[in-house]
Motif scaffolding. Structure first.
Motif, short mmCIF file in Angstrom:
data_model
loop_
_atom_site.label_atom_id
_atom_site.label_comp_id
_atom_site.label_asym_id
_atom_site.label_seq_id
_atom_site.Cartn_x
_atom_site.Cartn_y
_atom_site.Cartn_z
N ILE A 1 0.83 -1.21 0.00
CA ILE A 1 0.00 0.00 0.00
C ILE A 1 0.86 1.26 0.00
CG2 ILE A 1 -0.21 0.05 2.50
CD1 ILE A 1 -3.25 0.75 1.63
N ALA B 1 0.09 6.91 -6.60
CA ALA B 1 -1.10 7.73 -6.84
C ALA B 1 -0.78 9.20 -6.73
CB ALA B 1 -2.19 7.35 -5.84
N PHE C 1 2.06 5.81 -17.07
CA PHE C 1 1.04 4.75 -17.06
C PHE C 1 1.65 3.41 -16.66
CE2 PHE C 1 -1.00 7.85 -19.82
CZ PHE C 1 -2.25 7.89 -19.24
N ILE C 2 2.90 3.17 -17.12
CA ILE C 2 3.56 1.91 -16.77
C ILE C 2 3.76 1.82 -15.27
CG2 ILE C 2 5.78 0.72 -16.95
CD1 ILE C 2 5.90 1.52 -19.82
N LEU D 1 1.83 3.15 -12.99
CA LEU D 1 0.55 2.80 -12.39
C LEU D 1 0.27 1.31 -12.51
CD1 LEU D 1 -2.08 5.50 -13.29
CD2 LEU D 1 -1.35 4.77 -11.07
N ILE E 1 2.42 -1.18 -12.90
CA ILE E 1 3.32 -1.99 -12.09
C ILE E 1 2.92 -1.91 -10.62
CG2 ILE E 1 5.67 -2.14 -11.24
CD1 ILE E 1 6.66 -1.44 -13.90
N TYR F 1 -6.39 -4.21 -11.43
CA TYR F 1 -6.95 -2.91 -11.12
C TYR F 1 -7.52 -2.25 -12.36
CZ TYR F 1 -7.05 1.45 -8.47
OH TYR F 1 -7.41 2.58 -7.83
N PHE F 2 -6.92 -2.53 -13.50
CA PHE F 2 -7.39 -1.95 -14.75
C PHE F 2 -7.99 -3.05 -15.60
CE2 PHE F 2 -3.58 0.09 -13.30
CZ PHE F 2 -4.00 1.38 -13.17
N ILE G 1 0.26 -8.73 -20.45
CA ILE G 1 -0.90 -9.60 -20.65
C ILE G 1 -0.45 -10.98 -21.08
CG2 ILE G 1 -2.98 -9.90 -22.02
CD1 ILE G 1 -3.25 -6.94 -22.07
N PHE H 1 -5.93 11.54 -14.02
CA PHE H 1 -5.29 10.98 -12.84
C PHE H 1 -5.96 11.33 -11.52
CE2 PHE H 1 -1.91 10.63 -15.90
CZ PHE H 1 -1.37 9.42 -15.59
N TYR I 1 -7.18 8.66 -8.89
CA TYR I 1 -6.30 7.94 -7.97
C TYR I 1 -5.98 8.76 -6.74
CZ TYR I 1 -5.78 5.44 -12.28
OH TYR I 1 -6.04 4.78 -13.43
N PHE I 2 -6.37 10.04 -6.76
CA PHE I 2 -6.02 10.94 -5.65
C PHE I 2 -7.19 10.99 -4.69
CE2 PHE I 2 -5.57 15.22 -3.83
CZ PHE I 2 -4.28 15.16 -3.41
N PHE J 1 -7.42 10.99 -1.22
CA PHE J 1 -7.03 11.16 0.17
C PHE J 1 -7.91 12.25 0.78
CE2 PHE J 1 -3.15 10.09 -2.19
CZ PHE J 1 -2.94 8.85 -1.65
N THR K 1 1.48 6.25 4.82
CA THR K 1 2.52 6.28 3.78
C THR K 1 3.65 7.20 4.19
OG1 THR K 1 0.80 5.95 2.18
CG2 THR K 1 2.91 6.66 1.35
N ASP L 1 6.63 -3.46 4.68
CA ASP L 1 5.26 -3.64 4.20
C ASP L 1 4.28 -3.20 5.28
OD1 ASP L 1 3.19 -4.27 2.64
OD2 ASP L 1 3.71 -6.37 2.33
N ILE L 2 3.07 -2.93 4.85
CA ILE L 2 1.99 -2.68 5.81
C ILE L 2 0.90 -3.69 5.50
CG2 ILE L 2 0.23 -1.10 6.61
CD1 ILE L 2 1.96 1.17 5.93
N ILE M 1 12.84 -2.34 -18.04
CA ILE M 1 11.58 -2.88 -17.51
C ILE M 1 11.10 -4.02 -18.38
CG2 ILE M 1 9.15 -2.33 -17.14
CD1 ILE M 1 9.96 0.41 -16.31
N LEU N 1 -3.00 -12.80 -28.13
CA LEU N 1 -3.73 -13.47 -27.05
C LEU N 1 -4.53 -14.63 -27.62
CD1 LEU N 1 -4.98 -10.22 -25.44
CD2 LEU N 1 -2.92 -11.46 -24.96
#
Lengths: 143, 164, 112, 186
Positions: A6, A13, A48-49, A51, A53, A59-60, A138, B43, B46-47, B49, B110, B126-127, D64, D181
């Motif tokens: 988290i 985020a 985006f990558i 997010l 990872i 999630y998407f 994927i 975006f 995702y915010f 909070f 965080t 970790d949490i 990556i 795929l």
């Protein structure tokens, strides 16, 4: 891919939007500072990558997103070609004619059509790299 | 709450744009607002909070105190780790300890975890469900209350004043 | 002149990797190393002693500036290099899924 | 200046050699990253900030992708190959001699061509190309772009950029076709 802790999710985020903003800055200022469509496009794809990872692919709804990024790529390259042939509409028979007014060099709105080219190249490169990455991710989770 | 979050995210983006460009011409302002709007559209979901509490200036005062206290802790820990590394016998006793968190709110947690990570010698791993796992270079106590106070006690107390 | 020679040696290192390694990932790494040596070679050709980066302040008279043409070439080549590397990696991972190895000798004997 | 470049190039060569000889594929990729990031420093020394920005992000994305490939597959290089030594048979046979002969001939030709090319080059730092002076003198008025690299890329040489975009598009289509795929069951 399951996604990370988290802590990483929260930091991502907060930061991914700012990375996107930085990529847009690099694209828009391509004719003034180092950078341009290529570098900025790759940075936008990177946000985006990041997010994907951090949050994991559940999630998407990724299949849909991959189609969208391919669509953006095609649209980017098509607009690029359209701008290149745009001189024809003004009866200038030159491919890649710089047809917009120049402006004073050094301002944001200058260099004629070059910033517009930069924006479309940025869209194309970002979509291409994002779809490459999503294809690998994927493929990994398929079987 | 949702609308305020979006607005605050837009303002953050716009401020970042101004810091990046250092230019107050009208072209730059228009481009910045368009780009910030685009970023907010993509975006801001995702915010999520709870930022409405941060309007209170008392919390900002505590945040300054937190930063000063954090820098002080960081300097102390740096010397401690340098002593352990340079000592010929290398007095380390590494281990992972569990700390029960009393802090609520994901943003506060965080920040706490990142502060612990940035202090040399401890790394937040970790949490998981109110328990923070911390890797410690020298596990001094085995009693939970004492090591929890040692690792995150003061941090948590100030962060509670900031975020709750 | 010695920098050109070292670029050439880097190219040879990449070529050696492509020719002698048996692992597909290492072959791809060798190809990338060859690409990198060419990028550096082109950038070396465009360099001018005492030149500034090719970004001109329009309010001042232009001084000595590095040649922008090789840099523009390399800029496109880098992105193409990334795309081809990704394509080769896709082929490699497909082969791995099919033959369960990265060894090109084993893939050769297992085919059919 | 030149010594800095020589140090960077030696670092790149060492990184490449280690990448090609490492037994663990993950460490091979890390050594490959040494090559790429040294290239970034080299571009900065050569006054090419555009190239440095592009190379540093490209290298990161490439890492990556490479690591994501390695995570699916194996981290080990090939299993140790047992060399079979048959007594009475020497290493010097026709096949090995032919290999050595071809290697020497190919190496000779490579060095010859390099010599031929480098005799036409000016030493590092001296540069007399007609196009460079033209672009530098008229670039800003001609294109309106302060950044000359962008001006050359998108105005004088727009065709190249179009070709690059096409190649990128084709490569992505190829990747999507290779990593296709499973067909959707509806």
């Amino acid at each position: 891919m399951k996604g990370m802790t988290i802590i990483v999710k929260n930091v991502t985020a907060l930061l991914s939007g700012l990375i996107f903003l930085y990529g847009c800055y690099i694209v828009l200022h391509g004719h003034l500072t180092p950078g341009g469509g290529f570098a900025g496009g790759i940075i936008i794809a990177g946000s985006f990558i990041l997010l994907v990872i951090a949050n994991g692919i559940q999630y998407f709804r990724l299949n849909k997103e991959k189609e969208e990024s391919s669509l953006f790529e095609g649209a980017g390259i098509f607009c690029f070609l359209l701008l290149a042939t745009g001189g024809l509409f003004l009866a200038v028979p030159v491919f890649f004619k710089n047809l917009l007014p120049g402006g004073t060099p050094g301002e944001l709105l200058s260099a004629g059509i070059i910033p517009v080219y930069n924006i479309f190249i940025g869209i194309e490169v970002a979509a291409a790299l994002l779809s490459i990455f999503l294809a690998f991710v994927i493929f990994k989770t398929e079987d | 709450m949702r609308a305020i979050n979006v607005l605050i995210y837009f303002l953050i983006c716009f401020a970042t744009w101004l810091l990046l460009t250092h230019n107050l011409g009208w072209q730059n302002l228009v481009a910045g607002s368009v780009i910030s709007l685009l970023t907010t559209l993509v975006f801001s979901r995702y915010f999520n909070f709870d930022v409405t509490k941060m309007i209170n200036p008392v919390r900002w005062f505590w945040m300054i105190i937190y930063i000063i206290y954090f820098i002080w802790q960081c300097v102390k820990a740096n010397f401690d780790v340098a002593y352990r590394v340079l000592h010929p016998a290398m007095p380390i006793k590494p281990g992972i300890v569990r700390v029960n968190l009393t802090l609520q709110g994901s943003l506060a947690r965080t920040i706490l975890a990142n502060s612990i990570t940035m202090t040399p010698g401890t790394i937040a791993v970790d949490i998981i469900d109110d328990i923070l796992y911390v890797h410690w270079i020298y596990v001094r106590y085995l009693d939970h209350d004492r090591y929890a106070y040692r690792i995150s006690g003061k941090f948590e107390r100030i962060l509670k004043k900031i975020f709750e | 002149m010695i920098t050109y020679l070292l670029c050439f040696i880097l190219f040879l290192v990449g070529l050696y990797g492509v020719l002698t390694r048996k692992n597909l990932i290492k072959i791809i790494i060798g190809l990338s190393v060859m690409e990198y040596s060419l990028y550096l070679f082109l950038a070396l050709i465009g360099y001018i002693d005492g030149g500034a980066a090719p970004i001109i302040d329009p309010s001042k008279p232009a001084g000595l500036v590095v040649d922008p043409l090789p840099q523009a070439f390399v800029l496109t080549a880098i992105v193409i290099g990334l795309a081809t590397t990704a394509l080769l990696l896709a082929i490699a991972i497909r082969l791995y899924k099919k033959y369960n190895t990265f060894d090109i000798d084993k893939i050769n004997t297992l085919k059919g | 200046m030149e010594t800095t470049l020589i140090v960077i190039l030696i670092l790149m060569i060492a990184g490449a050699l280690h990448a090609l000889h490492a037994r663990d594929l993950l460490s091979a990729i890390v050594s490959y990253a040494v090559v790429g990031y040294s290239l970034v420093v080299g571009f900065l020394v050569l006054k090419a900030p555009d190239l440095a920005i592009v190379q540093i992000v490209v290298e990161t994305i490439a890492l990556i992708i490479m690591v994501s490939v390695l995570i699916i597959s194996t981290r080990e290089d090939l299993a140790k190959r047992d060399t079979i030594i048959i007594k009475g048979q020497s290493y010097i046979n026709v096949r090995n001699l032919a290999y050595i002969f071809f290697a020497v001939v190919a190496g000779f030709f490579l060095v010859y061509f390099f010599n031929m090319v480098s005799s036409g080059l000016e030493p590092l730092g001296v540069h007399e190309t007609r196009m460079a002076t033209e672009y530098i003198k008229n670039g800003v008025e001609g294109t309106g772009s302060v950044n000359l690299v962008t001006g050359v890329l998108l105005d004088y040489r727009g065709f190249d950029t179009l070709g690059e975009a096409t190649i990128l598009f084709t490569a992505v289509m190829g990747i999507l076709a290779i990593l296709r795929l499973k067909t959707h069951k509806i």
